[in-house]
Design a protein around this motif. Structure first.
Motif, PDB file in Angstrom:
ATOM      1  N   PHE A  24       0.820  -1.205   0.000  1.00  0.00           N
ATOM      2  CA  PHE A  24       0.000   0.000   0.000  1.00  0.00           C
ATOM      3  C   PHE A  24       0.861   1.264   0.000  1.00  0.00           C
ATOM      4  O   PHE A  24       0.521   2.260  -0.636  1.00  0.00           O
ATOM      5  CB  PHE A  24      -0.941  -0.011   1.215  1.00  0.00           C
ATOM      6  N   GLN A  28       0.712   4.144  -2.930  1.00  0.00           N
ATOM      7  CA  GLN A  28       0.398   5.510  -2.506  1.00  0.00           C
ATOM      8  C   GLN A  28       1.525   6.470  -2.874  1.00  0.00           C
ATOM      9  O   GLN A  28       1.287   7.584  -3.350  1.00  0.00           O
ATOM     10  CB  GLN A  28       0.159   5.551  -1.002  1.00  0.00           C
ATOM     11  N   SER A  32       1.325   9.729  -5.276  1.00  0.00           N
ATOM     12  CA  SER A  32       1.502  11.038  -4.646  1.00  0.00           C
ATOM     13  C   SER A  32       2.732  11.778  -5.152  1.00  0.00           C
ATOM     14  O   SER A  32       2.696  12.986  -5.365  1.00  0.00           O
ATOM     15  CB  SER A  32       1.602  10.881  -3.125  1.00  0.00           C
ATOM     16  N   VAL A 177      -6.706   9.882 -11.173  1.00  0.00           N
ATOM     17  CA  VAL A 177      -6.870  10.084  -9.738  1.00  0.00           C
ATOM     18  C   VAL A 177      -6.926  11.573  -9.424  1.00  0.00           C
ATOM     19  O   VAL A 177      -6.013  12.326  -9.753  1.00  0.00           O
ATOM     20  CB  VAL A 177      -5.699   9.435  -8.967  1.00  0.00           C
ATOM     21  N   MET A 181      -9.676  12.033  -4.397  1.00  0.00           N
ATOM     22  CA  MET A 181      -9.484  10.584  -4.323  1.00  0.00           C
ATOM     23  C   MET A 181      -8.190  10.246  -3.598  1.00  0.00           C
ATOM     24  O   MET A 181      -8.116   9.296  -2.817  1.00  0.00           O
ATOM     25  CB  MET A 181      -9.477   9.978  -5.728  1.00  0.00           C
ATOM     26  N   MET A 182      -7.144  11.057  -3.850  1.00  0.00           N
ATOM     27  CA  MET A 182      -5.870  10.826  -3.184  1.00  0.00           C
ATOM     28  C   MET A 182      -5.979  11.078  -1.683  1.00  0.00           C
ATOM     29  O   MET A 182      -5.329  10.416  -0.880  1.00  0.00           O
ATOM     30  CB  MET A 182      -4.788  11.709  -3.801  1.00  0.00           C
ATOM     31  N   TRP A 184      -8.666  10.525   0.101  1.00  0.00           N
ATOM     32  CA  TRP A 184      -9.294   9.318   0.634  1.00  0.00           C
ATOM     33  C   TRP A 184      -8.311   8.159   0.666  1.00  0.00           C
ATOM     34  O   TRP A 184      -8.333   7.324   1.581  1.00  0.00           O
ATOM     35  CB  TRP A 184     -10.520   8.952  -0.201  1.00  0.00           C
ATOM     36  N   LEU A 185      -7.441   8.089  -0.355  1.00  0.00           N
ATOM     37  CA  LEU A 185      -6.428   7.023  -0.392  1.00  0.00           C
ATOM     38  C   LEU A 185      -5.474   7.149   0.790  1.00  0.00           C
ATOM     39  O   LEU A 185      -5.135   6.150   1.429  1.00  0.00           O
ATOM     40  CB  LEU A 185      -5.649   7.086  -1.710  1.00  0.00           C
ATOM     41  N   ASN A 186      -5.057   8.381   1.083  1.00  0.00           N
ATOM     42  CA  ASN A 186      -4.180   8.603   2.235  1.00  0.00           C
ATOM     43  C   ASN A 186      -4.831   8.118   3.519  1.00  0.00           C
ATOM     44  O   ASN A 186      -4.191   7.482   4.374  1.00  0.00           O
ATOM     45  CB  ASN A 186      -3.829  10.091   2.366  1.00  0.00           C
ATOM     46  N   ALA A 188      -7.254   5.885   3.749  1.00  0.00           N
ATOM     47  CA  ALA A 188      -7.384   4.430   3.689  1.00  0.00           C
ATOM     48  C   ALA A 188      -6.052   3.754   4.021  1.00  0.00           C
ATOM     49  O   ALA A 188      -6.007   2.786   4.799  1.00  0.00           O
ATOM     50  CB  ALA A 188      -7.861   4.001   2.295  1.00  0.00           C
ATOM     51  N   VAL A 189      -4.978   4.274   3.427  1.00  0.00           N
ATOM     52  CA  VAL A 189      -3.650   3.713   3.705  1.00  0.00           C
ATOM     53  C   VAL A 189      -3.301   3.887   5.182  1.00  0.00           C
ATOM     54  O   VAL A 189      -2.747   2.986   5.821  1.00  0.00           O
ATOM     55  CB  VAL A 189      -2.581   4.379   2.812  1.00  0.00           C
TER      56      VAL A 189
END
Length: 207
Positions: A24, A28, A32, A177, A181-182, A184-186, A188-189
């Protein structure tokens, strides 16, 4: 192809298929900061694995018996993973991934290397994996010095190559992306890393 190298390649594919905090973090980081940042991070992972190879190959019996070492690594590793996760959750500003074509500051390279090195290095499951690999190598009567080199190079080379491939594919999809969305990814990670950290602490406590 050399049988030992082929066996190492297959073991490397197996290790690459495992999904953990490193996976992950790699994805990420590529989204990023770009592919080059993720490549340096993958290099940190490779160096960390290489150190474990040396330690476990030359001292597998000592490490297997010294349970206190695994306990310390488990507690420290769990706390560091939780720290990384909290940091990712608290990250406020998330920009669109860069193009990866320009050089980035030296401190960025160092931070990427250290991040990959530490996240992989403090994971006791990685240590246990390399202990098991060293044990396999020790009991193979057909393995001479050359075969041992081929076997380990097959594993390390495969893992590093697939890590680069993961980062490259993630980067190619970066135009899809959005910053939201990034963000939310941060988060989630961050939650995933905290989960791995808590799991590591619980696993270490129950040992």
């Amino acid at each position: 192809m050399n049988p030992a190298l082929l066996e190492g390649l297959s073991m490397g594919l197996l290790l690459s298929a495992l999904v953990g905090p490193v996976f992950f973090t790699l994805i990420q980081s590529s989204l990023s900061y770009g592919f080059r940042y993720a490549a340096v991070l993958a290099l940190g992972i490779l160096v960390s694995d290489s150190i474990y190879v040396v330690i476990t190959f030359f001292g597998v019996k000592f490490l297997a018996d010294a349970t206190y070492f695994e306990l310390v690594l488990g507690y420290v590793g769990g706390l560091i993973l939780i720290g990384f996760g909290i940091s990712s959750l608290l990250k406020k500003k998330v920009s669109r991934p860069n193009s990866g074509g320009l050089d980035f500051p030296q401190f960025k390279k160092r931070s990427a290397f250290f991040k990959g090195f530490s996240i992989n290095g403090i994971n006791p499951f990685v240590l246990l994996f390399w202990i098991s690999i060293a044990s396999i190598v020790q009991i193979k009567d057909t393995f001479g010095t050359a075969e041992v080199w081929y076997y380990y190079l097959g594993i390390l080379g495969t893992v590093f190559s697939i890590d680069l491939l993961k980062a490259f594919i993630a980067k190619q999809l970066s135009h899809l992306v959005t910053p939201k969305m990034m963000g939310w990814l941060n988060k989630a990670v961050g939650l995933i890393m905290i989960g791995f950290g808590i799991r590591m602490l619980v696993f270490t406590y129950l040992q």
